[in-house]
Design a protein around this motif. Structure first.
Motif, mmCIF file in Angstrom:
data_model
loop_
_atom_site.group_PDB
_atom_site.id
_atom_site.type_symbol
_atom_site.label_atom_id
_atom_site.label_comp_id
_atom_site.label_asym_id
_atom_site.label_seq_id
_atom_site.Cartn_x
_atom_site.Cartn_y
_atom_site.Cartn_z
ATOM 1 N N MET B 1 26.135 3.131 39.407
ATOM 2 C CA MET B 1 26.474 3.527 38.142
ATOM 3 C C MET B 1 26.031 2.982 36.777
ATOM 4 N N THR B 2 25.617 3.351 36.284
ATOM 5 C CA THR B 2 25.294 3.240 34.923
ATOM 6 C C THR B 2 24.623 4.609 33.756
ATOM 7 N N MET B 3 25.526 4.028 33.059
ATOM 8 C CA MET B 3 25.230 5.025 31.473
ATOM 9 C C MET B 3 24.297 4.141 30.306
ATOM 10 N N THR B 4 23.448 4.830 29.604
ATOM 11 C CA THR B 4 23.040 4.121 28.477
ATOM 12 C C THR B 4 22.482 5.072 27.672
ATOM 13 N N SER B 5 23.503 4.485 26.666
ATOM 14 C CA SER B 5 22.951 5.721 24.258
ATOM 15 C C SER B 5 22.232 4.076 24.259
ATOM 16 N N THR B 6 22.144 4.642 22.266
ATOM 17 C CA THR B 6 21.250 3.677 22.108
ATOM 18 C C THR B 6 23.070 2.798 21.460
ATOM 19 N N ASP B 7 24.477 3.173 21.701
ATOM 20 C CA ASP B 7 25.227 2.580 21.162
ATOM 21 C C ASP B 7 26.103 2.108 21.838
ATOM 22 N N ARG B 8 25.954 2.324 23.351
ATOM 23 C CA ARG B 8 26.743 1.769 24.435
ATOM 24 C C ARG B 8 26.082 1.951 25.812
ATOM 25 N N ILE B 9 26.447 0.597 26.433
ATOM 26 C CA ILE B 9 26.363 0.258 27.644
ATOM 27 C C ILE B 9 27.653 0.725 28.107
ATOM 28 N N GLN B 10 27.098 1.224 30.057
ATOM 29 C CA GLN B 10 28.261 1.330 31.477
ATOM 30 C C GLN B 10 28.351 0.513 32.013
ATOM 31 N N LYS B 11 28.638 0.511 33.017
ATOM 32 C CA LYS B 11 28.863 0.352 34.574
ATOM 33 C C LYS B 11 29.306 -0.096 35.282
ATOM 34 N N SER B 12 29.908 0.176 36.244
ATOM 35 C CA SER B 12 30.695 -0.260 37.392
ATOM 36 C C SER B 12 30.270 -0.290 38.827
ATOM 37 N N THR B 13 31.375 -1.241 39.099
ATOM 38 C CA THR B 13 30.756 -1.610 40.343
ATOM 39 C C THR B 13 32.101 -1.644 41.242
ATOM 40 N N MET B 14 32.173 -1.040 42.646
ATOM 41 C CA MET B 14 33.168 -1.197 43.458
ATOM 42 C C MET B 14 33.522 -2.380 43.904
ATOM 43 N N ILE B 15 34.618 -2.519 44.430
ATOM 44 C CA ILE B 15 35.369 -4.587 44.638
ATOM 45 C C ILE B 15 36.205 -4.074 45.411
ATOM 46 N N SER B 16 36.426 -4.742 46.806
ATOM 47 C CA SER B 16 36.923 -4.617 47.735
ATOM 48 C C SER B 16 38.244 -5.332 47.839
ATOM 49 N N ALA B 17 39.065 -4.719 46.681
ATOM 50 C CA ALA B 17 40.368 -5.689 46.399
ATOM 51 C C ALA B 17 41.626 -5.164 45.985
ATOM 52 N N PRO B 18 42.367 -5.362 45.660
ATOM 53 C CA PRO B 18 43.337 -4.637 45.392
ATOM 54 C C PRO B 18 42.879 -4.828 43.828
ATOM 55 N N ARG B 19 43.636 -3.871 43.303
ATOM 56 C CA ARG B 19 43.469 -4.093 41.104
ATOM 57 C C ARG B 19 44.317 -5.279 40.653
ATOM 58 N N ALA B 20 45.325 -5.506 41.404
ATOM 59 C CA ALA B 20 45.928 -7.034 40.955
ATOM 60 C C ALA B 20 45.602 -8.081 40.926
ATOM 61 N N ARG B 21 44.820 -8.391 42.370
ATOM 62 C CA ARG B 21 43.292 -8.986 42.044
ATOM 63 C C ARG B 21 42.438 -8.816 41.576
ATOM 64 N N VAL B 22 41.441 -8.033 41.044
ATOM 65 C CA VAL B 22 40.736 -7.652 40.516
ATOM 66 C C VAL B 22 41.110 -8.577 38.582
ATOM 67 N N TRP B 23 42.444 -7.653 38.407
ATOM 68 C CA TRP B 23 43.277 -7.919 36.657
ATOM 69 C C TRP B 23 42.894 -9.415 36.568
ATOM 70 N N ARG B 24 43.791 -10.095 38.133
ATOM 71 C CA ARG B 24 43.415 -11.557 37.822
ATOM 72 C C ARG B 24 41.898 -12.521 37.246
ATOM 73 N N ALA B 25 41.226 -11.786 37.956
ATOM 74 C CA ALA B 25 39.926 -12.633 37.869
ATOM 75 C C ALA B 25 39.036 -12.158 37.049
#
Lengths: 121, 154
Positions: B1-25
């Motif tokens: 999933m990608t969204m781009t304009s001249t002012d911003r870039i946005q990207k997403s990825t699905m990670i197989s781990a709970p939020r607490a783990r992603v937060w720590r990383a």
């Protein structure tokens, strides 16, 4: 997993090639800051000859980044704003860096599902 | 999933781990450094200015510096930086920065991590060009890839 389509890459390649030189980058920066200028003005304060500056301007013009026009006996050079805006390719560059980083954090976490320094209960 | 304009870039990825783990990383400076390729010199905290050493080959001389804005546990981590590799001899303190925001959302498959970098419209053209100059080595590789691609499609 290319971030840009082949057609876009092909289209952007001359821009990157043109900008991949310090003297030309400086010229672009000077034109961006100082507006349209003659070759004499663009040569001032550099150690580059007028002939060399002219050559570089021609490379930039071929990539569509600048254009020259006659004004009296002198030619004046200016940026081609539309093309420069396409240096949204600049955003492509940064965009690719984020693609790489997100892939890296995903790999990193999925390889170590439990945080090593997990809190002890 | 990608969204781009001249002012911003946005990207997403699905990670197989709970939020607490992603937060720590994201927010443990050492872990952040592992995947980001940098050696942060201090811990991450709201308002902290953290410098570091870039570990990517060929970029070791470039400074890394972020100023942390928000840390809302397991939801939002944001910082500001200069969105181009910096020349150590120039003082950038008065120049515009971009804002990087990581948001975490719980999903059935794990955590949806989204990064948004915004504020590019304020970055001067000359600095944008600088990114190309500094990324010259990166682009050399890119150009080879382009060549290979063009040759394949001939």
């Amino acid at each position: 997993m290319p971030a840009m389509s082949g057609a876009r890459l092909k289209d952007s390649a001359p821009i990157f090639a043109a900008l991949g030189d310090e003297t030309r980058l400086r010229l672009v920066a000077r034109l961006s800051e100082g507006g349209p200028q003659s070759i004499a003005q663009l040569t001032t304060g550099t150690f580059v000859t007028r002939q060399a500056i002219t050559k570089h301007l021609v490379v930039l013009a071929d990539a569509g980044l600048v254009r020259g026009s006659r004004s009296g006996r002198e030619s004046r050079w200016e940026l081609e704003p539309q093309r420069i805006v396409e240096v949204g390719s600049y955003l492509d560059l940064i965009s690719q860096q984020w693609d790489r980083r997100l892939a890296a954090i995903k790999r990193h976490i999925e390889a170590q599902p439990e945080a090593k320094a997990g809190r002890k209960k | 999933m990608t969204m781009t304009s001249t002012d911003r870039i946005q990207k997403s990825t699905m990670i197989s781990a709970p939020r607490a783990r992603v937060w720590r990383a994201l927010t443990d400076a050492k872990e952040f450094g592992t995947w980001f390729g940098v050696e942060p010199a201090g811990a991450f905290a709201v308002g902290a200015r953290v410098q570091g050493k870039i570990l990517h080959k060929g970029y070791e001389d470039l400074p890394f510096e972020i100023t942390i804005e928000k840390m809302e546990p397991e939801k939002l981590f944001s910082f500001r930086w200069h969105p181009y590799p910096m020349d150590p001899s120039i003082d950038y303190s008065k120049e515009p920065t971009t804002l990087i925001e990581f948001t975490l959302e719980e999903a059935a498959e794990g955590t949806m991590l989204t990064v948004t970098e915004s504020g590019f419209d304020r970055i001067p053209l000359a600095r944008r060009a600088k990114a190309f100059e500094m990324n010259d080595k990166g682009w050399a590789g890119q150009m080879k890839a382009i060549d290979a691609y063009l040759n394949r499609t001939k």
